[in-house]
Design a protein around this motif. Structure first.
Motif, PDB file in Angstrom:
ATOM      1  N   MET A 147      46.983 -48.513  31.526  1.00  0.00           N
ATOM      2  CA  MET A 147      45.555 -48.818  31.592  1.00  0.00           C
ATOM      3  C   MET A 147      45.113 -49.634  30.383  1.00  0.00           C
ATOM      4  SD  MET A 147      42.976 -48.410  33.641  1.00  0.00           S
ATOM      5  CE  MET A 147      42.624 -50.133  33.333  1.00  0.00           C
ATOM      6  N   LYS A 148      45.588 -49.271  29.203  1.00  0.00           N
ATOM      7  CA  LYS A 148      45.226 -50.049  28.019  1.00  0.00           C
ATOM      8  C   LYS A 148      45.742 -51.473  28.149  1.00  0.00           C
ATOM      9  CE  LYS A 148      45.612 -50.428  23.006  1.00  0.00           C
ATOM     10  NZ  LYS A 148      46.168 -49.889  21.740  1.00  0.00           N
ATOM     11  N   ARG A 149      46.958 -51.640  28.661  1.00  0.00           N
ATOM     12  CA  ARG A 149      47.517 -52.979  28.824  1.00  0.00           C
ATOM     13  C   ARG A 149      46.668 -53.810  29.784  1.00  0.00           C
ATOM     14  NH1 ARG A 149      52.182 -51.561  29.922  1.00  0.00           N
ATOM     15  NH2 ARG A 149      52.154 -51.680  32.209  1.00  0.00           N
ATOM     16  N   GLY A 150      46.223 -53.197  30.890  1.00  0.00           N
ATOM     17  CA  GLY A 150      45.392 -53.930  31.834  1.00  0.00           C
ATOM     18  C   GLY A 150      44.089 -54.402  31.218  1.00  0.00           C
ATOM     19  N   VAL A 151      43.457 -53.546  30.409  1.00  0.00           N
ATOM     20  CA  VAL A 151      42.196 -53.921  29.768  1.00  0.00           C
ATOM     21  C   VAL A 151      42.432 -55.004  28.723  1.00  0.00           C
ATOM     22  CG1 VAL A 151      40.279 -53.096  28.340  1.00  0.00           C
ATOM     23  CG2 VAL A 151      41.141 -51.680  30.217  1.00  0.00           C
ATOM     24  N   VAL A 152      43.512 -54.869  27.942  1.00  0.00           N
ATOM     25  CA  VAL A 152      43.788 -55.866  26.901  1.00  0.00           C
ATOM     26  C   VAL A 152      44.091 -57.229  27.514  1.00  0.00           C
ATOM     27  CG1 VAL A 152      45.435 -56.542  25.099  1.00  0.00           C
ATOM     28  CG2 VAL A 152      44.507 -54.224  25.129  1.00  0.00           C
ATOM     29  N   ILE A 153      44.856 -57.256  28.615  1.00  0.00           N
ATOM     30  CA  ILE A 153      45.129 -58.534  29.283  1.00  0.00           C
ATOM     31  C   ILE A 153      43.825 -59.184  29.736  1.00  0.00           C
ATOM     32  CG2 ILE A 153      46.146 -59.589  31.343  1.00  0.00           C
ATOM     33  CD1 ILE A 153      48.457 -57.597  31.094  1.00  0.00           C
ATOM     34  N   ALA A 154      42.914 -58.370  30.284  1.00  0.00           N
ATOM     35  CA  ALA A 154      41.615 -58.905  30.714  1.00  0.00           C
ATOM     36  C   ALA A 154      40.789 -59.359  29.516  1.00  0.00           C
ATOM     37  CB  ALA A 154      40.863 -57.849  31.517  1.00  0.00           C
ATOM     38  N   MET A 155      40.838 -58.608  28.419  1.00  0.00           N
ATOM     39  CA  MET A 155      40.154 -59.036  27.189  1.00  0.00           C
ATOM     40  C   MET A 155      40.708 -60.370  26.710  1.00  0.00           C
ATOM     41  SD  MET A 155      40.129 -55.363  25.218  1.00  0.00           S
ATOM     42  CE  MET A 155      40.081 -56.152  23.595  1.00  0.00           C
ATOM     43  N   LEU A 156      42.024 -60.489  26.743  1.00  0.00           N
ATOM     44  CA  LEU A 156      42.685 -61.712  26.293  1.00  0.00           C
ATOM     45  C   LEU A 156      42.214 -62.916  27.091  1.00  0.00           C
ATOM     46  CD1 LEU A 156      45.111 -62.918  24.540  1.00  0.00           C
ATOM     47  CD2 LEU A 156      46.471 -62.600  26.606  1.00  0.00           C
ATOM     48  N   THR A 157      42.286 -62.800  28.408  1.00  0.00           N
ATOM     49  CA  THR A 157      41.900 -63.939  29.238  1.00  0.00           C
ATOM     50  C   THR A 157      40.391 -64.151  29.226  1.00  0.00           C
ATOM     51  OG1 THR A 157      41.858 -62.512  31.206  1.00  0.00           O
ATOM     52  CG2 THR A 157      43.900 -63.688  30.738  1.00  0.00           C
ATOM     53  N   PHE A 181      43.577 -64.280  37.550  1.00  0.00           N
ATOM     54  CA  PHE A 181      44.596 -64.525  36.528  1.00  0.00           C
ATOM     55  C   PHE A 181      44.946 -63.264  35.740  1.00  0.00           C
ATOM     56  CE2 PHE A 181      45.925 -66.314  32.317  1.00  0.00           C
ATOM     57  CZ  PHE A 181      47.148 -66.779  32.749  1.00  0.00           C
ATOM     58  N   PRO A 182      43.956 -62.520  35.186  1.00  0.00           N
ATOM     59  CA  PRO A 182      44.345 -61.276  34.500  1.00  0.00           C
ATOM     60  C   PRO A 182      44.945 -60.262  35.457  1.00  0.00           C
ATOM     61  CG  PRO A 182      41.956 -61.410  34.719  1.00  0.00           C
ATOM     62  CD  PRO A 182      42.510 -62.754  35.116  1.00  0.00           C
ATOM     63  N   GLY A 183      44.499 -60.272  36.726  1.00  0.00           N
ATOM     64  CA  GLY A 183      45.018 -59.315  37.687  1.00  0.00           C
ATOM     65  C   GLY A 183      46.481 -59.536  38.011  1.00  0.00           C
TER      66      GLY A 183
END
Length: 490
Positions: A397-407, A155-157
């Protein structure tokens, strides 16, 4: 034809990025019609596959994640899921699921989406298939833990993947389109469960075991095909012409204020230290608890209203269909109006009314209306909220980490939802908890809208007083959304 003819798509991407002239903004050459045609071409080549991938992911949740479909199909009896055993088995899924999401998105950035996402699918498809061999409660717990680990990155991916292809203002519609597959999975999950139950006894397996087996096998087959059908990045997309690739890269660079797209550990730290990301992740839990409550318990809730098992499986379909329609409409109009917060509040309020009805009413008809509203409303909030958070984070890269943090944080809501439906047939604790969660998200979203508007005004003042203009954007390339030129979406 394979999506990329390069043996190393990441090397190609790095080389192309070095050759792009940051001063020449090709996106300005695009008129509205050309921009629309370019985005539609992306839709045709990207959305069908990612939608199918996520449909299988959510179908796995509906059918294999101890959902009410499998539960009322006899799993509880066969595995002796008495007392809190069902709830504990639902909780253990999230132990590794939550911790694996951030590393998974980092790997996706360092490796290739067209390889990493199918690998994830094959892994969880294999685990789901093997779940059909489970015969004891202890074996169920072990397979649930591994199912959480293998499915964590999907899902985050997928959300991160789409954010690398579409401008921020067009993202909610695309997330809504692929996320709507979750509501379709919920709708057809009931129908499939009803049909698969008829295989009970075939091959010496119970009906619920066939549910696990067939869903897992279907996932692995589609995952294998995805290796050959999925594309990596705009810079290496073979379905685009050279001019289209150049226009798309320019459009995305202009949309992101030319912020950094490469991997550097400093961007991971920027994400982990961003208090706004943690606050919005906490607010997201208030939406995810009702989502998981729907996925895990709506068949049980409807069954407790006095309907037969067969009718219960079929009555789960209409609420999910309504959720699908509302999800797509919310995404489209959110992009048209370039607003996120009001659509999150609107969907959460509809769901809140539904849970209030479930909490207060006794009759099956009224309670079913409540379940209908609760499902339709809360599903529509998720893609808009994810697009909102994604739009307010600068740098790939920050967006990818934040999306993963969110989910990842939001899946704490899955733990909560697994433990609140303990008092049938009224489920007052569960419905009351969801009322509180939705109220929290509505209030938090209202505050976030005000706060982001305030930050935008501060940045406008900083640019005005400091003489900061668009031609200086390369000076702030590594600052992410802290750049004075970055503007937050409300």
């Amino acid at each position: 034809m394979p999506p990329s003819t390069s043996a190393n798509a990441k090397t190609d991407l790095d080389n192309i990025e070095k050759d792009v002239d940051p001063v020449h903004d090709v996106s300005l050459e695009l008129n509205l019609a050309e921009r629309t045609r370019l985005l539609r071409k992306l839709d045709r080549h990207l959305l069908p596959l990612v939608t199918l991938l996520y449909l299988l992911s959510f179908l796995s949740q509906i059918l294999c994640h101890l959902s009410g479909n499998a539960r009322i199909a006899g799993m509880s009896t066969d595995l002796h899921l008495v007392g809190l055993r069902y709830n504990i088995a639902a909780v253990v899924f999230f132990i590794l699921y939550i911790s694996a999401e951030v590393p998974s998105n980092i790997i996706l950035k360092l490796y290739r989406p067209s390889r990493w996402l199918p690998i994830i699918m094959i892994a969880w498809g294999l685990v789901a298939t093997l779940m059909c061999l489970v015969n004891t409660y202890q074996e169920l717990l072990i397979t649930r833990v591994f199912l959480g680990l293998t499915e964590a990155g999907m899902f985050p991916g997928v959300n991160y993947y789409l954010s690398m292809w579409y401008p921020r203002a067009d993202l909610a519609t695309r997330i809504a389109l692929f996320y709507s597959s979750a509501t379709l999975a919920g709708a057809f999950g009931g129908i499939l469960a009803y049909a698969i139950e008829k295989m009970d006894g075939l091959g010496g397996l119970h009906g619920w075991q066939w549910i696990f087996c067939l869903e897992g096998l279907a996932t692995m087959i589609i995952a294998f095909a995805a290796f050959f059908l999925m594309y990596d990045y705009p810079e290496t997309a073979s379905f685009l012409t050279e001019k289209e690739r150049s226009n798309l890269v320019g459009l995305l660079k202009n949309d992101s204020q030319n912020l950094a797209t490469h991997y550097d550990f400093q961007f991971v730290l920027q994400a982990l230290k961003d208090y706004r990301a943690w606050i919005q992740s906490g607010m997201f839990i208030g939406l995810v608890v009702p989502i998981y409550a729907v996925a895990l318990f709506i068949p049980t809730i409807i069954n407790e209203l006095g309907f037969s098992v067969v009718n219960t499986q079929l009555l789960t379909v209409p609420p999910y269909i309504a959720g699908c329609v509302c999800t797509i409409l919310a995404g489209i109009y959110s992009d048209i109006h370039k607003l996120r917060g009001p659509y999150v509040i609107g969907g959460a309020f509809v769901s809140l009314v539904g849970y209030i009805i479930l909490y207060t009413q006794r009759s099956p008809g009224a309670s079913y209306v409540g379940a209908f509203l609760a499902t339709a409303g809360v599903f529509s909030t998720i893609p808009v909220y994810i697009a909102w958070v994604s739009s307010n984070v600068g740098g790939d890269m920050k967006r990818g980490v934040v999306i993963a943090m969110l989910t990842g944080c939001a899946n704490l809501g899955g733990i909560c939802a697994s433990l609140i439906y303990l008092d049938p047939p009224r489920f007052r604790v569960g419905h009351g908890t969801n009322i509180g969660c939705l109220s929290f998200s509505i209030l938090g979203t209202t505050f976030a809208m005000w706060y982001y508007d305030r930050l935008n005004k501060q940045k406008e003042k900083e640019c005005r007083e400091g003489g900061i203009t668009e031609d200086r954007k390369d000076e702030f390339r590594n600052m992410g959304d802290q750049s004075p030129l970055f503007r937050y979406t409300i």
